[in-house]
Design a protein around this motif. Structure first.
Motif, PDB file in Angstrom:
ATOM      1  N   ASN A 118    -108.446  23.316  -9.736  1.00 30.28           N
ATOM      2  CA  ASN A 118    -109.186  22.294 -10.470  1.00 30.28           C
ATOM      3  C   ASN A 118    -109.497  22.855 -11.848  1.00 30.28           C
ATOM      4  O   ASN A 118    -109.846  24.039 -11.972  1.00 30.28           O
ATOM      5  CB  ASN A 118    -110.468  21.918  -9.731  1.00 30.28           C
ATOM      6  N   ALA A 119    -109.358  22.037 -12.865  1.00 28.28           N
ATOM      7  CA  ALA A 119    -109.555  22.511 -14.236  1.00 28.28           C
ATOM      8  C   ALA A 119    -110.954  23.064 -14.459  1.00 28.28           C
ATOM      9  O   ALA A 119    -111.151  23.961 -15.288  1.00 28.28           O
ATOM     10  CB  ALA A 119    -109.283  21.370 -15.216  1.00 28.28           C
ATOM     11  N   ASN A 120    -111.943  22.571 -13.706  1.00 30.60           N
ATOM     12  CA  ASN A 120    -113.320  23.024 -13.890  1.00 30.60           C
ATOM     13  C   ASN A 120    -113.590  24.384 -13.273  1.00 30.60           C
ATOM     14  O   ASN A 120    -114.575  25.044 -13.617  1.00 30.60           O
ATOM     15  CB  ASN A 120    -114.283  21.998 -13.288  1.00 30.60           C
ATOM     16  N   PHE A 121    -112.730  24.826 -12.368  1.00 27.88           N
ATOM     17  CA  PHE A 121    -112.949  26.117 -11.712  1.00 27.88           C
ATOM     18  C   PHE A 121    -112.920  27.272 -12.714  1.00 27.88           C
ATOM     19  O   PHE A 121    -113.571  28.294 -12.507  1.00 27.88           O
ATOM     20  CB  PHE A 121    -111.886  26.375 -10.644  1.00 27.88           C
ATOM     21  N   GLY A 122    -112.166  27.132 -13.786  1.00 29.87           N
ATOM     22  CA  GLY A 122    -111.885  28.254 -14.662  1.00 29.87           C
ATOM     23  C   GLY A 122    -112.874  28.517 -15.774  1.00 29.87           C
ATOM     24  O   GLY A 122    -112.676  29.441 -16.560  1.00 29.87           O
ATOM     25  N   ARG A 171    -117.073  33.418   2.099  1.00 35.23           N
ATOM     26  CA  ARG A 171    -116.476  34.129   0.965  1.00 35.23           C
ATOM     27  C   ARG A 171    -115.821  33.119   0.028  1.00 35.23           C
ATOM     28  O   ARG A 171    -115.031  32.276   0.470  1.00 35.23           O
ATOM     29  CB  ARG A 171    -115.435  35.137   1.471  1.00 35.23           C
ATOM     30  N   LEU A 172    -116.165  33.215  -1.244  1.00 38.35           N
ATOM     31  CA  LEU A 172    -115.583  32.354  -2.272  1.00 38.35           C
ATOM     32  C   LEU A 172    -114.907  33.224  -3.319  1.00 38.35           C
ATOM     33  O   LEU A 172    -115.535  34.113  -3.894  1.00 38.35           O
ATOM     34  CB  LEU A 172    -116.663  31.492  -2.933  1.00 38.35           C
ATOM     35  N   GLU A 173    -113.606  32.974  -3.554  1.00 34.89           N
ATOM     36  CA  GLU A 173    -112.841  33.677  -4.576  1.00 34.89           C
ATOM     37  C   GLU A 173    -112.464  32.690  -5.676  1.00 34.89           C
ATOM     38  O   GLU A 173    -111.968  31.605  -5.385  1.00 34.89           O
ATOM     39  CB  GLU A 173    -111.566  34.279  -3.983  1.00 34.89           C
ATOM     40  N   VAL A 174    -112.686  33.088  -6.925  1.00 35.04           N
ATOM     41  CA  VAL A 174    -112.345  32.227  -8.055  1.00 35.04           C
ATOM     42  C   VAL A 174    -111.631  33.051  -9.110  1.00 35.04           C
ATOM     43  O   VAL A 174    -112.178  34.041  -9.614  1.00 35.04           O
ATOM     44  CB  VAL A 174    -113.598  31.575  -8.680  1.00 35.04           C
TER      45      VAL A 174
END
Length: 232
Positions: free
Chosen positions: A200-204, A179-182
């Motif tokens: 991490n700035a790239n996650f968004g 499971r991955l939550e972003v």
């Protein structure tokens, strides 16, 4: 008399620390608690698709293609077929941002091959040649630490940024749910009771693709789900 007075400030400080910690914790910002919102996409791998290198529409606003190796639907779901080259990767195209992604997987050991399951979300336009956010359940891929991994991966000649890592154990033939939550710049990945999380700035970035990757040993996938993530 003076010795007793000299001890007083220290005593007061100790009392403040011992009684005030909960007050301090209560004013610190807490990480959002998430729940599944609208179901954006699901794939039970039962639609009789023959996967190709070209995108095929599988639902309104969603397409799929094989990026590396071959994939075949079975009565259990989907299996990877690896012969040589890059690890098997199946790519889905769709628009989303804050999500909860779930995928069941199991693996079987095979001599000379390695096992892992990876779920990656990215945007090839906004963050080219990179996986913005990746979650690994890594059984024995020597290129990375073993266990659960949360990372940002800039493809070669770029660098891999490990955001969090914890040891985890997996056994062949057993189904696991990765499971991955972003949400924004924060991500969390969970599998087999182990959780990794971080920022991490790239996650968004706004995302437009999900990459499902597995090791070179035989793997099976089922119950692929993408939900809108909302705060409780």
């Amino acid at each position: 008399m003076y010795k007793k007075l000299a001890l007083l400030p220290t005593t007061i400080i100790l009392i403040f620390i011992s009684t005030g910690m909960h007050t301090i914790d209560s004013i610190l910002p807490k990480k959002p608690s998430l729940k599944k919102g609208r179901l954006l996409f699901k794939d039970n791998f039962d639609n009789k698709i023959t996967y190709t290198k070209e995108y095929q529409k599988v639902a309104e606003g969603w397409w799929v293609k094989t990026t590396h190796a071959n994939w075949e639907q079975t009565k259990n779901g989907l299996k990877s077929i690896y012969k040589e080259g890059h690890m098997p990767v199946l790519t889905y195209k769709g628009e989303f941002k804050n999500v909860i992604i779930e995928l069941d997987f199991r693996f079987y050991t095979e001599e000379g091959k390695w096992s892992a399951c990876r779920v990656s979300a990215t945007n090839p336009v906004l963050n080219p040649r990179a996986y913005a956010v990746s979650a690994w359940a890594n059984i024995d891929n020597k290129a990375r630490s073993l266990g659960m991994i949360l990372e940002h991966d800039e493809w070669k000649p770029g660098e891999i940024t490990t955001v969090d890592h914890k040891q985890a154990n997996f056994v062949p033939g057993k189904w696991y749910t990765l499971r991955l939550e972003v949400v924004g710049n924060t991500a969390k990945a969970t599998c087999n009771g182990i959780t990794v999380s971080g920022n991490n700035a790239n996650f968004g970035i706004d995302k437009s693709a999900i990459y499902l990757g597995v090791g070179t040993s035989p793997h099976e996938l089922r119950n692929f789900r993408v939900y809108e993530a909302i705060e409780k």
